[in-house]
Design a protein around this motif. Structure first.
Motif, PDB file in Angstrom:
ATOM      1  N   GLY A 186       0.804  -1.214   0.000  1.00 15.24           N
ATOM      2  CA  GLY A 186       0.000   0.000   0.000  1.00 15.24           C
ATOM      3  C   GLY A 186       0.837   1.264   0.000  1.00 15.24           C
ATOM      4  N   GLU A 187       1.962   1.254   0.731  1.00 12.66           N
ATOM      5  CA  GLU A 187       2.810   2.438   0.805  1.00 12.66           C
ATOM      6  C   GLU A 187       3.527   2.722  -0.507  1.00 12.66           C
ATOM      7  N   GLN A 188       3.533   1.741  -1.422  1.00 14.07           N
ATOM      8  CA  GLN A 188       4.086   1.980  -2.750  1.00 14.07           C
ATOM      9  C   GLN A 188       3.056   2.581  -3.693  1.00 14.07           C
ATOM     10  N   LYS A 189       1.781   2.560  -3.277  1.00 13.31           N
ATOM     11  CA  LYS A 189       0.704   3.049  -4.134  1.00 13.31           C
ATOM     12  C   LYS A 189       0.177   4.417  -3.702  1.00 13.31           C
ATOM     13  N   VAL A 190       0.388   4.774  -2.437  1.00 15.93           N
ATOM     14  CA  VAL A 190      -0.104   6.058  -1.939  1.00 15.93           C
ATOM     15  C   VAL A 190       1.031   6.772  -1.221  1.00 15.93           C
ATOM     16  N   ASP A 191       0.870   8.053  -1.008  1.00 20.71           N
ATOM     17  CA  ASP A 191       1.885   8.808  -0.277  1.00 20.71           C
ATOM     18  C   ASP A 191       1.801   8.488   1.207  1.00 20.71           C
ATOM     19  N   ALA A 192       2.826   8.902   1.942  1.00 17.53           N
ATOM     20  CA  ALA A 192       2.918   8.563   3.363  1.00 17.53           C
ATOM     21  C   ALA A 192       1.755   9.123   4.165  1.00 17.53           C
ATOM     22  N   GLY A 193       1.323  10.328   3.831  1.00 17.05           N
ATOM     23  CA  GLY A 193       0.230  10.942   4.582  1.00 17.05           C
ATOM     24  C   GLY A 193      -1.069  10.176   4.430  1.00 17.05           C
ATOM     25  N   THR A 194      -1.410   9.795   3.199  1.00 16.20           N
ATOM     26  CA  THR A 194      -2.632   9.025   2.974  1.00 16.20           C
ATOM     27  C   THR A 194      -2.552   7.667   3.661  1.00 16.20           C
ATOM     28  N   ALA A 195      -1.385   7.016   3.573  1.00 10.67           N
ATOM     29  CA  ALA A 195      -1.211   5.713   4.221  1.00 10.67           C
ATOM     30  C   ALA A 195      -1.409   5.828   5.732  1.00 10.67           C
ATOM     31  N   ALA A 196      -0.792   6.848   6.340  1.00  4.89           N
ATOM     32  CA  ALA A 196      -0.922   7.025   7.787  1.00  4.89           C
ATOM     33  C   ALA A 196      -2.375   7.267   8.182  1.00  4.89           C
ATOM     34  N   LEU A 197      -3.086   8.052   7.365  1.00  4.15           N
ATOM     35  CA  LEU A 197      -4.479   8.362   7.672  1.00  4.15           C
ATOM     36  C   LEU A 197      -5.352   7.113   7.604  1.00  4.15           C
ATOM     37  N   VAL A 198      -5.219   6.324   6.538  1.00  3.48           N
ATOM     38  CA  VAL A 198      -6.076   5.144   6.368  1.00  3.48           C
ATOM     39  C   VAL A 198      -5.736   4.067   7.393  1.00  3.48           C
TER      40      VAL A 198
END
Length: 322
Positions: free
Chosen positions: A88-100
């Motif tokens: 998932g962290e390869q598909k979205v930025d760090a901020g979006t990953a942390a939020l989800v």
């Protein structure tokens, strides 16, 4: 606060700091290792270290009653979670990953309240609400336009749910086995589940730079072997809901580490979100002025010191079974 409570607090704080550092290492190693290979390498390193510690301490296999929880947490948390989070962290930025991914503690509290009969104390819900708002602020402030994908968001959501399910499954196992036993065998089960990636790991390890491989080993030794053990130690001495709320401190610490180690100066909105996260954790971990009462899982908010210095939780007595 008793000595046992201080040790549990120190264990939880150690876990949060090491898990925060994992985000930096995953981002670095993920440039040279695919999600499955990185998860397998991390778990193998963690299982090796934990196995040596178990041998030195002469810790045998856990009792039969602990195995269902260990097996489920090993598959969901050590196995599935690590693979899909890396992906998932390869598909979205760090901020979006942390939020989800921060949906996880909310799911954890709901599952623990339902399956473990922990209930949903108002202070816990209020603190988690505040912390989630802070995580949302951090995530939105760090998100780049057009950098997220539907697949990436779904993978991070799957990571959050598998993380929550793994913790809730792990909690009952800690009534019968030590934190070290639960962590070691959970890590082994996760590594076995990731064995299909062994060929990819061997191929990528031969081509990856030393720095990426060292980051993978670091992930296995510290954020996995050490941090998962300190997590289990603290989880055995409080509720799953409160432990989940504690992890909301991770985004704030990630921001601080990125500032100090990577020279990434956070914006004022990111810093505000981090402060809100910490404030929510403080609310969720605070105590009412009424005396601590034993919860339905047989764990009190203020447990007495155990004879073995807290390494192994005491066996539950029949009179305290639900």
């Amino acid at each position: 606060m008793t000595s046992t409570q201080w040790r549990a607090f120190a264990a939880a704080a150690t876990t949060v700091v090491l898990w925060a550092s994992a985000f930096v290492s995953i981002r670095s190693a993920g440039a040279d290792y695919s999600p499955g290979a990185l998860a397998l390498g991390r778990l193998l390193a963690g299982a090796l270290v934990l196995g040596v510690i178990c041998a030195v301490r002469r810790e045998g296999p856990p009792p039969r009653a602990a195995w269902p929880g260990i097996a489920i947490s090993g598959l969901l948390w050590f196995g599935l979670y690590m693979v899909v989070l890396n992906w998932g962290e390869q598909k979205v930025d760090a901020g979006t990953a942390a939020l989800v991914v921060n949906v996880g503690p909310l799911v954890m509290a709901l599952l623990a309240g339902w399956l473990l009969k922990e209930g949903l104390p108002p202070r816990l819900l209020a603190g988690m609400g505040v912390s989630f708002a802070g995580a949302a602020v951090v995530g939105l402030s760090m998100s780049g336009e057009g950098s997220a994908s539907v697949l990436g968001v779904l993978l991070c959501l799957l990571a959050a749910v598998s993380y929550a399910g793994g913790v809730v499954a792990q909690k009952p196992a800690l009534r019968y086995a030590s934190a070290l036993q639960v962590t070691t065998w959970g890590c082994v089960i996760g590594a076995v589940a990731c064995l299909p990636f062994v060929g990819v790991l061997v191929r990528e390890a031969a081509e990856a730079p030393l720095s990426a491989t060292l980051n993978m080993v670091y992930l296995g030794v510290f954020p996995t072997a050490l941090a998962f053990t300190t997590w289990a130690y603290a989880l055995a001495r409080t509720t799953a809901g409160k432990m989940g709320a504690t992890t909301y401190a991770v985004p704030a610490i990630v921001v601080l580490m990125s500032w100090l180690l990577l020279d990434e100066v956070p914006g004022w909105l990111t810093m505000l979100g981090g402060v809100i996260c910490l404030a929510g954790v403080a609310v969720s971990r605070s105590r009412s002025r009424t005396p601590a009462r034993e919860d339905r899982t047989g764990v009190t908010d203020a447990p007495a010191d155990r004879a073995d210095d807290g390494v192994r939780p005491a066996q539950p007595r029949a009179s305290r079974e639900p």
